[in-house]
Design an enzyme around this catalytic site. Structure first.
Site, PDB file in Angstrom:
ATOM      1  N   HIS A  13       0.535  -1.279  -0.143  1.00  0.00           N
ATOM      2  CA  HIS A  13       0.138  -0.035   0.058  1.00  0.00           C
ATOM      3  C   HIS A  13       0.975   1.063   0.131  1.00  0.00           C
ATOM      4  O   HIS A  13       1.457   1.725   1.111  1.00  0.00           O
ATOM      5  CB  HIS A  13      -0.801  -0.143   1.084  1.00  0.00           C
ATOM      6  CG  HIS A  13      -1.674   1.119   1.187  1.00  0.00           C
ATOM      7  ND1 HIS A  13      -3.138   1.055   1.407  1.00  0.00           N
ATOM      8  CD2 HIS A  13      -1.742   2.550   0.961  1.00  0.00           C
ATOM      9  CE1 HIS A  13      -3.860   1.864   1.518  1.00  0.00           C
ATOM     10  NE2 HIS A  13      -3.121   3.060   0.985  1.00  0.00           N
ATOM     11  N   HIS A  15       1.310   5.223  -1.610  1.00  0.00           N
ATOM     12  CA  HIS A  15       1.126   6.470  -2.386  1.00  0.00           C
ATOM     13  C   HIS A  15       2.469   7.224  -2.910  1.00  0.00           C
ATOM     14  O   HIS A  15       3.031   7.744  -1.905  1.00  0.00           O
ATOM     15  CB  HIS A  15       0.181   7.681  -1.697  1.00  0.00           C
ATOM     16  CG  HIS A  15      -0.923   7.023  -1.141  1.00  0.00           C
ATOM     17  ND1 HIS A  15      -2.215   7.212  -1.652  1.00  0.00           N
ATOM     18  CD2 HIS A  15      -1.169   6.565  -0.066  1.00  0.00           C
ATOM     19  CE1 HIS A  15      -2.971   6.494  -1.011  1.00  0.00           C
ATOM     20  NE2 HIS A  15      -2.597   5.897   0.046  1.00  0.00           N
ATOM     21  N   LYS A  99      -9.000  -0.485  -6.531  1.00  0.00           N
ATOM     22  CA  LYS A  99      -9.198   0.253  -5.130  1.00  0.00           C
ATOM     23  C   LYS A  99     -10.646   0.726  -4.753  1.00  0.00           C
ATOM     24  O   LYS A  99     -11.019   1.518  -5.611  1.00  0.00           O
ATOM     25  CB  LYS A  99      -8.133   1.434  -4.774  1.00  0.00           C
ATOM     26  CG  LYS A  99      -8.090   2.022  -3.653  1.00  0.00           C
ATOM     27  CD  LYS A  99      -7.695   1.027  -2.429  1.00  0.00           C
ATOM     28  CE  LYS A  99      -7.700   1.706  -1.070  1.00  0.00           C
ATOM     29  NZ  LYS A  99      -6.645   2.592  -0.797  1.00  0.00           N
ATOM     30  N   HIS A 136     -10.358   0.712   1.239  1.00  0.00           N
ATOM     31  CA  HIS A 136     -10.358   1.805   2.213  1.00  0.00           C
ATOM     32  C   HIS A 136     -11.627   1.633   3.163  1.00  0.00           C
ATOM     33  O   HIS A 136     -12.998   2.035   2.845  1.00  0.00           O
ATOM     34  CB  HIS A 136     -10.405   3.185   1.773  1.00  0.00           C
ATOM     35  CG  HIS A 136     -10.133   4.050   3.081  1.00  0.00           C
ATOM     36  ND1 HIS A 136      -8.954   5.042   3.359  1.00  0.00           N
ATOM     37  CD2 HIS A 136     -10.966   4.726   3.858  1.00  0.00           C
ATOM     38  CE1 HIS A 136      -9.260   5.779   4.418  1.00  0.00           C
ATOM     39  NE2 HIS A 136     -10.421   5.700   4.843  1.00  0.00           N
ATOM     40  N   HIS A 174      -4.966  -0.657   5.593  1.00  0.00           N
ATOM     41  CA  HIS A 174      -4.638  -0.043   6.725  1.00  0.00           C
ATOM     42  C   HIS A 174      -5.176  -0.287   8.101  1.00  0.00           C
ATOM     43  O   HIS A 174      -6.255   0.737   8.576  1.00  0.00           O
ATOM     44  CB  HIS A 174      -4.383   1.523   6.663  1.00  0.00           C
ATOM     45  CG  HIS A 174      -5.509   2.228   5.761  1.00  0.00           C
ATOM     46  ND1 HIS A 174      -6.720   1.979   5.903  1.00  0.00           N
ATOM     47  CD2 HIS A 174      -5.296   3.235   4.650  1.00  0.00           C
ATOM     48  CE1 HIS A 174      -7.513   2.653   5.004  1.00  0.00           C
ATOM     49  NE2 HIS A 174      -6.482   3.360   4.108  1.00  0.00           N
ATOM     50  N   ASP A 247       1.229   2.620   3.541  1.00  0.00           N
ATOM     51  CA  ASP A 247       0.509   3.685   3.260  1.00  0.00           C
ATOM     52  C   ASP A 247       1.168   5.131   3.404  1.00  0.00           C
ATOM     53  O   ASP A 247       0.481   6.125   3.818  1.00  0.00           O
ATOM     54  CB  ASP A 247      -0.676   3.747   4.307  1.00  0.00           C
ATOM     55  CG  ASP A 247      -1.829   4.835   4.274  1.00  0.00           C
ATOM     56  OD1 ASP A 247      -1.901   5.157   2.684  1.00  0.00           O
ATOM     57  OD2 ASP A 247      -2.664   5.151   5.024  1.00  0.00           O
TER      58      ASP A 247
HETATM   59  N1  LIG Z   1      -4.012   7.556   4.603  1.00  0.00           N
HETATM   60  C1  LIG Z   1      -4.101   8.795   4.580  1.00  0.00           C
HETATM   61  O1  LIG Z   1      -4.415   9.325   5.343  1.00  0.00           O
HETATM   62  N2  LIG Z   1      -4.204   9.472   3.229  1.00  0.00           N
HETATM   63  C2  LIG Z   1      -3.935   8.966   1.860  1.00  0.00           C
HETATM   64  C3  LIG Z   1      -5.305   8.295   1.625  1.00  0.00           C
HETATM   65  C4  LIG Z   1      -5.654   6.753   2.130  1.00  0.00           C
HETATM   66  O2  LIG Z   1      -4.870   5.961   1.908  1.00  0.00           O
HETATM   67  O3  LIG Z   1      -6.758   6.762   2.702  1.00  0.00           O
HETATM   68  C5  LIG Z   1      -3.340   9.942   0.956  1.00  0.00           C
HETATM   69  O4  LIG Z   1      -3.603   9.500  -0.083  1.00  0.00           O
HETATM   70  O5  LIG Z   1      -3.013  11.022   1.378  1.00  0.00           O
HETATM   71 ZN   LIG Z   2      -3.323   5.021   1.432  1.00  0.00          ZN
HETATM   72 ZN   LIG Z   3      -7.000   4.688   2.814  1.00  0.00          ZN
END
Ligand SMILES: NC(=O)N[C@@H](CC(=O)O)C(=O)O
Ligand SMILES: [Zn+2]
Ligand SMILES: [Zn+2]
Length: 344
Positions: A13, A15, A99, A136, A174, A247
């Site tokens: 996971h 970003h 997702k 999520h 998460h 995450d």
């Molecule tokens: N986890 C978070 O707080 N933020 C994530 C989005 C997500 O994974 O829910 C993001 O893209 O900023």
């Molecule tokens: Zn995330």
């Molecule tokens: Zn998330």
């Protein structure tokens, strides 16, 4: 044990954002992980196979030289995702998962799903093509208390979804609560879960007591100490359906330190080190390899990595800030230390 060598881990996971930000963050993950599931919540979101292919090329182009890192792509599910688009995604060979963001639940989820029933045919196609559905898991109803959004999702949304789609493989992303840990443990073998470093190391007091710490604000929000303990117990249990997903969610310093700060903890520069610290603290460092390097690959049906990484218990300083496009970014534990380091 002061030193441990494990099969190269994967991040299930992650970003990475896009543009200049992508360029600045991708190297941290590539230095630690063999592969990562790349989340599709860009602006605009990655809703088509063509967009995912193009995003993958931008990620590969942003990698430091000689990085064997493999981005595993995802599509962002909307109310209008067609079964044909799912078939196309499966045929692409580069997309592993779809997702599901409940609309309004988190960062860039405005185009997410308003009612899971609307996605019935797309979800059937995901199961038929043996892709994974990543979720999520929070109810986004504004009246639902933010600390209850995950637990409400389990019974109200996830249980019916698993029942309606008996062959669908699902990753609940998460996890933040003891209730979610129990739900996954009691769930079918086709239900897996990721756990972040911040949810293993921090509780809501760390974020809110004695001053508000915006860099610990993420979604789902940090919960109670007993939830953190349940998550750590699950991660270190050796149970094959709990695995590593950082995450890591970069936002520029200004967007975090704001009257209305963005959700997301940026852990990529010290991710595996933080997990090692969390496992070692409870005397379970020998369980790190299963959680970080085996369970996720097995769940996704992908081969385990061939190469290894070595970690040693030598404290290292974490920078106070790092470059992030035209701005800067504050990593988790900025200006402090982490107890383990990666041996190069
Ligand atoms: N986890 C978070 O707080 N933020 C994530 C989005 C997500 O994974 O829910 C993001 O893209 O900023
Ligand atoms: Zn995330
Ligand atoms: Zn998330």
């Amino acid at each position: 044990m002061d030193r441990i060598t494990l099969t190269k881990p994967d991040d299930w996971h992650l970003h990475l954002r896009d543009g200049a930000a992508l360029q600045d963050v991708v190297g941290y993950s590539a230095a630690r992980f063999g592969r990562a599931i790349i989340m599709p919540n860009l602006v605009p979101p990655v809703t088509t196979t063509d967009a995912a292919l193009a995003y993958r090329e931008r990620i590969l182009a942003a990698l430091p030289a000689q990085s064997p890192f493999e981005p595993l792509m995802t599509l962002y599910l909307t109310d209008n995702t067609s079964p044909d688009e799912i078939a196309k995604a499966a045929a692409s060979g580069i997309i592993q998962a779809i997702k599901l963001y409940p609309a309004g639940a988190t960062t860039n989820s405005d185009s997410g799903v308003t009612d899971i029933k609307r996605c019935h045919d797309a979800l059937s196609a995901i199961a038929a093509h043996n892709l994974v559905l990543c979720i999520h898991g929070e109810i986004a109803t504004p009246t639902t208390d933010i600390f209850d959004r995950e637990t409400a999702f389990l019974e109200q949304r996830l249980a019916p979804l698993l029942e309606d789609h008996p062959n669908l493989r699902v990753v609940l992303e998460h996890l933040t609560t003891q209730a979610a840990v129990e739900f996954v443990r009691n769930g079918p073998d086709r239900l897996g879960a990721t756990i972040t470093p911040q949810h293993l190391l921090l509780n809501r007091n760390d974020m809110l007591a004695g001053g508000i710490r915006p860099h610990y604000y993420c979604l789902p929000i940090l919960k109670r100490e007993r939830d953190r303990e349940a998550l750590l117990a699950a991660a270190t249990s050796g149970h094959p359906r709990f695995f590593l997903g950082t995450d890591s969610a970069p936002h520029a310093q200004g967007a975090k330190e704001s009257a209305c700060g963005c959700a997301g903890v940026f852990s990529a520069p010290l991710a595996i080190e933080l997990y090692a610290e969390a496992f070692d603290r409870v005397g379970a460092i020998e369980r790190l390899e299963g959680f970080a390097s085996h369970h996720g690959a097995d769940f996704y049906g992908l081969p385990r990595n061939q190469s290894t990484v070595t970690l040693e218990r030598v404290p290292q300083n974490i920078p106070a800030a790092l470059p992030y496009g035209a701005e800067q970014i504050i990593p988790m534990r900025a200006g402090e230390q982490v107890a383990w380091r990666l041996v190069q």
